[in-house]
Design a protein around this motif. Structure first.
Motif, PDB file in Angstrom:
ATOM      1  N   GLY A  65     -29.225 -11.544  45.828  1.00  0.00           N
ATOM      2  CA  GLY A  65     -29.862 -10.806  44.452  1.00  0.00           C
ATOM      3  C   GLY A  65     -28.813 -10.041  44.029  1.00  0.00           C
ATOM      4  N   TRP A  66     -29.121  -9.277  42.720  1.00  0.00           N
ATOM      5  CA  TRP A  66     -28.450  -8.784  41.803  1.00  0.00           C
ATOM      6  C   TRP A  66     -28.461  -7.274  41.671  1.00  0.00           C
ATOM      7  CZ3 TRP A  66     -25.218 -11.941  39.405  1.00  0.00           C
ATOM      8  CH2 TRP A  66     -25.235 -13.341  39.306  1.00  0.00           C
ATOM      9  N   PHE A  67     -27.347  -6.478  41.469  1.00  0.00           N
ATOM     10  CA  PHE A  67     -27.392  -5.121  41.306  1.00  0.00           C
ATOM     11  C   PHE A  67     -26.750  -5.211  39.913  1.00  0.00           C
ATOM     12  CE2 PHE A  67     -28.529  -2.809  45.046  1.00  0.00           C
ATOM     13  CZ  PHE A  67     -28.261  -3.597  46.085  1.00  0.00           C
ATOM     14  N   ARG A  68     -26.843  -3.978  39.190  1.00  0.00           N
ATOM     15  CA  ARG A  68     -26.027  -3.668  38.049  1.00  0.00           C
ATOM     16  C   ARG A  68     -25.538  -2.118  38.158  1.00  0.00           C
ATOM     17  NH1 ARG A  68     -30.614  -4.411  33.268  1.00  0.00           N
ATOM     18  NH2 ARG A  68     -31.785  -2.277  33.739  1.00  0.00           N
ATOM     19  N   GLU A 121     -26.056   5.277  37.985  1.00  0.00           N
ATOM     20  CA  GLU A 121     -26.140   4.901  39.569  1.00  0.00           C
ATOM     21  C   GLU A 121     -26.186   3.411  39.282  1.00  0.00           C
ATOM     22  OE1 GLU A 121     -27.900   8.981  41.567  1.00  0.00           O
ATOM     23  OE2 GLU A 121     -29.024   6.955  41.796  1.00  0.00           O
ATOM     24  N   ARG A 122     -25.913   2.988  40.387  1.00  0.00           N
ATOM     25  CA  ARG A 122     -25.931   1.320  40.594  1.00  0.00           C
ATOM     26  C   ARG A 122     -27.459   1.468  40.744  1.00  0.00           C
ATOM     27  NH1 ARG A 122     -22.554  -0.987  45.273  1.00  0.00           N
ATOM     28  NH2 ARG A 122     -23.957   0.362  46.307  1.00  0.00           N
ATOM     29  N   GLU A 123     -28.102   0.073  40.192  1.00  0.00           N
ATOM     30  CA  GLU A 123     -29.478  -0.188  40.441  1.00  0.00           C
ATOM     31  C   GLU A 123     -29.749  -1.463  40.950  1.00  0.00           C
ATOM     32  OE1 GLU A 123     -30.567  -0.473  35.712  1.00  0.00           O
ATOM     33  OE2 GLU A 123     -32.120   0.227  36.997  1.00  0.00           O
ATOM     34  N   ARG A 124     -31.027  -1.859  41.316  1.00  0.00           N
ATOM     35  CA  ARG A 124     -31.122  -3.199  41.757  1.00  0.00           C
ATOM     36  C   ARG A 124     -31.828  -3.581  40.468  1.00  0.00           C
ATOM     37  NH1 ARG A 124     -32.480  -4.084  47.317  1.00  0.00           N
ATOM     38  NH2 ARG A 124     -32.017  -2.209  48.385  1.00  0.00           N
ATOM     39  N   VAL A 125     -31.368  -5.078  40.496  1.00  0.00           N
ATOM     40  CA  VAL A 125     -32.310  -5.828  39.110  1.00  0.00           C
ATOM     41  C   VAL A 125     -33.154  -6.752  39.765  1.00  0.00           C
ATOM     42  CG1 VAL A 125     -31.364  -7.529  37.394  1.00  0.00           C
ATOM     43  CG2 VAL A 125     -29.967  -5.781  38.002  1.00  0.00           C
ATOM     44  N   SER A 126     -32.730  -7.593  40.688  1.00  0.00           N
ATOM     45  CA  SER A 126     -33.684  -8.612  41.246  1.00  0.00           C
ATOM     46  C   SER A 126     -33.346  -9.176  42.543  1.00  0.00           C
ATOM     47  CB  SER A 126     -33.873  -9.694  39.988  1.00  0.00           C
ATOM     48  OG  SER A 126     -35.021 -10.719  40.688  1.00  0.00           O
ATOM     49  N   PHE A 127     -34.087  -9.251  43.355  1.00  0.00           N
ATOM     50  CA  PHE A 127     -33.699 -10.127  44.696  1.00  0.00           C
ATOM     51  C   PHE A 127     -34.695 -10.874  45.307  1.00  0.00           C
ATOM     52  CE2 PHE A 127     -30.147  -7.915  46.389  1.00  0.00           C
ATOM     53  CZ  PHE A 127     -29.837  -6.899  45.275  1.00  0.00           C
ATOM     54  N   ALA A 136     -24.188  -3.495  31.592  1.00  0.00           N
ATOM     55  CA  ALA A 136     -23.559  -3.177  32.759  1.00  0.00           C
ATOM     56  C   ALA A 136     -22.596  -4.059  33.316  1.00  0.00           C
ATOM     57  CB  ALA A 136     -24.872  -2.766  33.749  1.00  0.00           C
ATOM     58  N   MET A 137     -22.000  -3.698  34.494  1.00  0.00           N
ATOM     59  CA  MET A 137     -21.364  -4.766  35.129  1.00  0.00           C
ATOM     60  C   MET A 137     -22.426  -5.356  36.255  1.00  0.00           C
ATOM     61  SD  MET A 137     -18.529  -6.296  35.995  1.00  0.00           S
ATOM     62  CE  MET A 137     -17.231  -5.178  35.563  1.00  0.00           C
ATOM     63  N   TYR A 138     -22.776  -6.471  36.330  1.00  0.00           N
ATOM     64  CA  TYR A 138     -23.620  -7.234  37.193  1.00  0.00           C
ATOM     65  C   TYR A 138     -23.072  -7.999  38.608  1.00  0.00           C
ATOM     66  CZ  TYR A 138     -27.489  -6.569  33.866  1.00  0.00           C
ATOM     67  OH  TYR A 138     -28.314  -5.924  33.035  1.00  0.00           O
ATOM     68  N   PHE A 139     -23.640  -7.343  39.747  1.00  0.00           N
ATOM     69  CA  PHE A 139     -22.900  -7.825  40.923  1.00  0.00           C
ATOM     70  C   PHE A 139     -24.052  -8.841  41.813  1.00  0.00           C
ATOM     71  CE2 PHE A 139     -19.210  -5.327  40.862  1.00  0.00           C
ATOM     72  CZ  PHE A 139     -19.646  -4.090  40.074  1.00  0.00           C
ATOM     73  N   CYS A 140     -23.652  -9.820  42.279  1.00  0.00           N
ATOM     74  CA  CYS A 140     -24.239 -10.536  43.233  1.00  0.00           C
ATOM     75  C   CYS A 140     -24.135 -10.122  44.607  1.00  0.00           C
ATOM     76  CB  CYS A 140     -23.818 -11.923  43.161  1.00  0.00           C
ATOM     77  SG  CYS A 140     -24.612 -13.134  44.383  1.00  0.00           S
TER      78      CYS A 140
END
Length: 125
Positions: free
Chosen positions: A35-38, A44-50, A91-95
């Protein structure tokens, strides 16, 4: 060796859309939680979708109804379709893939074994 490579970020105006992709190698996207964090500056870093290995997707209220996560098995790629973007989505989005514990797929510490380098999403008013 597992590698996650994000793409698809960019700059859009509020109300616009972007589609992020996370191309995976060394891991099968359909067999684990991915999934993705941003992470936005000053927040704070947050969950986007998993999505877990059973195809069940989760979204926080902040993106529910606007974002859709999907898996392309043939391409071994995870995608995030983002519609009706808001400046707050900047935001910066991370996989990320393969949490160290199954329950971390949807909640808890952001302890994932594999991370991408990130792709920037900027939404202007």
């Amino acid at each position: 060796q597992v590698q996650l490579l994000e793409s698809g970020g960019g700059s859009v105006q509020a109300g616009g859309s972007l589609r992020l992709s996370c191309s995976a190698s060394g891991i099968t996207v359909s067999s684990t939680c991915m999934g993705w964090f941003r992470h936005a500056p000053g927040k704070e870093r947050e969950r986007v979708s998993f999505v877990d290995g059973y195809g069940r997707a989760t979204y926080p209220d902040s993106v529910k109804g606007r974002f859709t996560i999907s898996v392309d098995i043939a391409k071994n790629t995870l995608s995030l379709q983002m519609n009706s973007l808001e400046p707050e989505d900047t935001a910066m989005y991370f996989c990320a893939a393969d949490p160290v514990r199954d329950e971390y797929c949807t909640t808890g510490p952001h302890l994932f074994r594999y991370w991408g380098q990130g792709t920037q999403v900027t939404v202007s008013p």
